[in-house]
Write a protein that holds these residues in place. Sequence first.
Motif, short mmCIF file in Angstrom:
data_model
loop_
_atom_site.label_atom_id
_atom_site.label_comp_id
_atom_site.label_asym_id
_atom_site.label_seq_id
_atom_site.Cartn_x
_atom_site.Cartn_y
_atom_site.Cartn_z
N GLU A 42 35.58 26.20 33.59
CA GLU A 42 37.01 25.95 33.41
C GLU A 42 37.82 26.87 34.31
N ARG A 43 39.03 26.41 34.62
CA ARG A 43 39.95 27.26 35.37
C ARG A 43 40.37 28.44 34.52
N ALA A 44 40.37 29.62 35.10
CA ALA A 44 40.68 30.84 34.35
C ALA A 44 41.60 31.74 35.17
N MET A 45 42.46 32.47 34.46
CA MET A 45 43.37 33.38 35.13
C MET A 45 42.63 34.58 35.69
N VAL A 46 42.99 34.95 36.91
CA VAL A 46 42.41 36.11 37.56
C VAL A 46 43.37 37.29 37.53
N ALA A 47 44.62 37.01 37.90
CA ALA A 47 45.63 38.07 37.97
C ALA A 47 47.00 37.44 37.81
N ARG A 48 47.92 38.25 37.27
CA ARG A 48 49.26 37.75 36.99
C ARG A 48 50.26 38.84 37.32
N ILE A 49 51.42 38.42 37.84
CA ILE A 49 52.52 39.36 38.07
C ILE A 49 53.79 38.71 37.56
N THR A 50 54.48 39.41 36.68
CA THR A 50 55.69 38.83 36.10
C THR A 50 56.85 38.92 37.09
N SER A 51 57.95 38.27 36.73
CA SER A 51 59.14 38.33 37.58
C SER A 51 59.64 39.76 37.70
N GLY A 52 59.33 40.58 36.70
CA GLY A 52 59.73 41.98 36.74
C GLY A 52 58.74 42.90 37.42
N THR A 105 55.40 43.37 36.48
CA THR A 105 54.28 43.84 35.67
C THR A 105 53.03 43.02 35.99
N THR A 106 51.92 43.71 36.17
CA THR A 106 50.67 43.04 36.55
C THR A 106 49.64 43.10 35.42
N SER A 107 48.76 42.10 35.43
CA SER A 107 47.63 42.09 34.51
C SER A 107 46.47 41.39 35.19
N TYR A 108 45.25 41.71 34.75
CA TYR A 108 44.05 41.22 35.42
C TYR A 108 42.98 40.82 34.42
N ALA A 109 42.16 39.87 34.83
CA ALA A 109 40.96 39.58 34.07
C ALA A 109 40.03 40.78 34.15
N THR A 114 43.95 43.08 43.57
CA THR A 114 45.33 43.53 43.40
C THR A 114 46.27 42.38 43.71
N ILE A 115 47.14 42.08 42.75
CA ILE A 115 48.16 41.06 42.96
C ILE A 115 49.47 41.75 43.33
N LEU A 120 46.95 38.07 46.83
CA LEU A 120 45.83 38.56 46.04
C LEU A 120 44.86 39.24 47.00
N GLN A 121 44.84 40.57 46.94
CA GLN A 121 43.89 41.34 47.73
C GLN A 121 42.60 41.45 46.92
N MET A 122 41.51 40.99 47.52
CA MET A 122 40.23 40.98 46.83
C MET A 122 39.25 41.86 47.60
N ASN A 123 38.80 42.91 46.95
CA ASN A 123 37.85 43.85 47.55
C ASN A 123 36.54 43.83 46.77
N SER A 124 35.50 44.36 47.38
CA SER A 124 34.19 44.46 46.73
C SER A 124 33.78 43.12 46.13
N LEU A 125 33.90 42.09 46.92
CA LEU A 125 33.63 40.74 46.42
C LEU A 125 32.17 40.56 46.05
#
Length: 116
Positions: free
Chosen positions: A44-54, A56-60, A68-69, A80-85
């Motif tokens: 299923e599609r799943a959230m990886v990272a989120r950044i609010t309009s203000g 604030t960030t959150s991550y799986a 890093t979003i 979306l910067q993705m390291n250590s893939l």
Amino acid sequence: QVQLVESGGGSVQPGGSLKLSCVTSGIVNGLYDMAWYRQAPGKERAMVARITSGGTTSYADSVKGRFTISRDNSINTVYLQMNSLKPEDTAVYYCHANRPGPFNYWGQGTQVTVSS
């Protein structure tokens, strides 16, 4: 017409990095919460990272410390910067924009493949 256009996907070896971009048009980017989702084959599609309009960030849990979003509202772009893939990061990555009300938009997706 609202558009979300992702770019930056590709193939990379384990341990490598990629930076995804999502350019929006037709919306006031700064009013929206923005997120990156991913969908692997058979999952299923799943959230990886989120950044609010203000800002604030959150991550799986699976990507904390590696991804890093960020956003630049002046150019209507979310990154979306993705390291250590890892191979398990292989998926189609989708950009998502939403705000309260019937305002819920998706991009077309960009493929990320992590393989040796």
